[in-house]
Design a protein around this motif. Sequence first.
Motif, PDB file in Angstrom:
ATOM      1  N   GLU A 231     -15.849   0.062   0.551  1.00 44.30           N
ATOM      2  CA  GLU A 231     -14.882   0.884   0.962  1.00 44.30           C
ATOM      3  C   GLU A 231     -12.792   1.171   0.238  1.00 44.30           C
ATOM      4  N   TYR A 232     -12.902  -0.478   0.509  1.00 50.31           N
ATOM      5  CA  TYR A 232     -11.381   0.036  -0.048  1.00 50.31           C
ATOM      6  C   TYR A 232     -11.309   0.865  -1.212  1.00 50.31           C
TER       7      TYR A 232
ATOM      8  N   ALA B 163     -13.124   2.911  -2.644  1.00 53.03           N
ATOM      9  CA  ALA B 163     -13.928   4.181  -2.814  1.00 53.03           C
ATOM     10  C   ALA B 163     -12.048   5.008  -2.316  1.00 53.03           C
ATOM     11  N   VAL B 164     -11.357   4.387  -1.550  1.00 59.83           N
ATOM     12  CA  VAL B 164      -9.816   4.963  -0.742  1.00 59.83           C
ATOM     13  C   VAL B 164      -9.171   5.060  -1.327  1.00 59.83           C
TER      14      VAL B 164
ATOM     15  N   SER C  95      -8.288   7.041  -4.701  1.00 57.54           N
ATOM     16  CA  SER C  95      -7.926   8.756  -4.933  1.00 57.54           C
ATOM     17  C   SER C  95      -7.038   9.176  -5.194  1.00 57.54           C
TER      18      SER C  95
ATOM     19  N   ILE D 298     -17.655   3.022  -6.815  1.00 60.99           N
ATOM     20  CA  ILE D 298     -16.009   2.858  -7.650  1.00 60.99           C
ATOM     21  C   ILE D 298     -15.439   1.604  -7.883  1.00 60.99           C
TER      22      ILE D 298
END
Lengths: 411, 411
Positions: free
Chosen positions: B65-66, B68-69, B72, B146
Amino acid sequence: MPILVMKFGGTSVATLDKIKRAAKRVGREVANGYDVIVVVSAMSGETNKLVGYVNETSPMYDAREYDAVVSSGENVTAGLMALTLQEMDVPARSWQGWQVPLKTNSSHGAARIEEIPTDNILAKFGEGMKVAVVAGFQGISPEGRITTLGRGGSDTTAVAFAAAFDADRCDIYTDVDGVYTTDPRIESKASKLEKIAFEEMLELASLGAKVLQTRSVELAMRYGVRLRVLSSFEEYDPNAGTLICAEEDIVENKPVSGIAASREEAKMTLLSVADRPGIAASIFGPLAEAGVNVDMIIQNISEEGRTDMTFSCPVDQVNRAKAALGAARDRGEFNFGELVSDTEVAKISLVGIGMRSQSGVAAKMFKVLSDEGINIKVIATSEIKISVLVDRKYTELAVQALHDAFELDKS
Amino acid sequence: MPILVMKFGGTSVATLDKIKRAAKRVGREVANGYDVIVVVSAMSGETNKLVGYVNETSPMYDAREYDAVVSSGENVTAGLMALTLQEMDVPARSWQGWQVPLKTNSSHGAARIEEIPTDNILAKFGEGMKVAVVAGFQGISPEGRITTLGRGGSDTTAVAFAAAFDADRCDIYTDVDGVYTTDPRIESKASKLEKIAFEEMLELASLGAKVLQTRSVELAMRYGVRLRVLSSFEEYDPNAGTLICAEEDIVENKPVSGIAASREEAKMTLLSVADRPGIAASIFGPLAEAGVNVDMIIQNISEEGRTDMTFSCPVDQVNRAKAALGAARDRGEFNFGELVSDTEVAKISLVGIGMRSQSGVAAKMFKVLSDEGINIKVIATSEIKISVLVDRKYTELAVQALHDAFELDKS
């Protein structure tokens, strides 16, 4: 496990604290026995910032690059929501649009959803994951580029997921606590509706009640998705908000469910137009080409081969309408005696599926307005709606009188 | 068409104006006849903001999740750079990591690049596109998630693209105008190097010259990618910056190319350690487990079965080292008389591939320091490097005297 879709708008995920509050609501529904699909918007302000970057960089931008840039805000929120849920020991992970994949057509900036395969997320639910966090507003085109669904597209994303996964319900968390009988800023006695039919909501949405994106309501109606609108800022209450559902789920229909008022209206009349076949097309064709959103259209009784044509449009489009009609006359497409515009009008609409079966609603509306000394300038009706144009200064008076007369404070 | 890779770091794309300046440099290389692959970082500050969000949300975050964030930010810059180029009538489009796809392993947060297929981008070059803008720092795992390559990973992305596409050169635009003979803040006569060999750059990078990520230099060396470091804030000059290249591309090697100084060093000595096989492993094993980055290691001549063991490490790891060694002694793994630490030392290193063929460099270095009255505490050498520890207060004096003696101001 039954599936619930929960959508949180930008103000509901504006800060890390608000994301945490939203995550607690999700956790509660997991405890209630649901597998949950959470659809998130960008943190409020983010999308506007990104749109600003694009507009400043390239006023006539390539919509594919626009989509690649502006979709990034939702990705951030999706990851943060998944992390917040994990911190609460709720098994969760995020999906970006292309990972689902949420397949759309190639209309960048306003793409239409074509397919949402469910296998990927259902497999994870099967492995014990409880929450799939999905970045709203975005998808992937057949060419593999990122698409966006247009502003407010996260509502549409949520409804589409609810339809694809056959969810029990789709809860839209926003900054209002439901759908009201009318705008509470105009009528303080406005009351929250417990239920409203899809058709009514569509009329109210297009009339300016900005609770839900029209497209998401259409989609919910088509696929029979039970939608609930509720506030993310109130205490938890399983019956909070307003349920938007099929007509048959509403036991007793009052004739009128809600009253919408729109102040930004103008009325325009073309005097002495030739009354011949095709005249309407030759008038409204050029208006449509000029991007004028014509709403109500009235054609008066013809006398000696001439007629008057009246229409309403948003007040800020009056000059554009005048120019388009003048140009069409100059090209010899049609002729008219005079163009009269009244830019000081408002549109008041009664909406209710009960009108279908109960007569006398229109007559009662006209009498209420007449008793208040309010003159009606234009009338238009549909199966579940009656709209009138009145002088703008009577907006509040008209809404309050009608709200009283149809006893909407007792809903 | 020959291919050029151009990488712009965060400060070079910090604002829309800076993106425009960077795009102009890209446009100039297109005019020079190149098909260009542009690798961009996030606008400066963005990645730190996103990392902050993640850390605040979840201190022990899920690295998937890190990634994915935090990835961006690069997506935003890539889209904006493509739009800026289009505005200049340069045909361009953006690619996010998963679109290339830049395939990595599953080590989220520090993923290794496994493959970069070229067909997708080459096909677009074939259709007349002139610039492929690639979001740096990110890729996609075998699981379709990702990944990110670790901080500074955009340098590595750029070099990997240059290798995959057999680019003529990989230009790294940053906020310094090249690699210097030493830190200009220490020696004002420091001069910019026109060329430097990969091996030298690796020694200088790991010694603290923070121009390029070490990994990207290793990758460039392995695949023979000619790297150029130059400033994005100076006027255009085709010979600007420093070229990092193979040894054989450098016609004349001076014995010393650069001097690195690192002040944050400490020297620790274990007195009277048993001189037996395996003693080094039993000392440095516990230090490695405790995360102490041991640099130089010296073992003195043994006397009567006892020896002294000296090593250096970053000064902020001294307490950790003491604790680890004390615990190991308490567990009976080895014994020592005393642990002496000196936290006021600096490391001065001469680097140069010319050392291989030219003798006397070490002797000259020791004489220069001796003439200045600077005592040498520890010496360590490799094929192309000589490092010494000296009292920290002599850092500037040592660097300046050596810079003069080896005539580095005349490079």
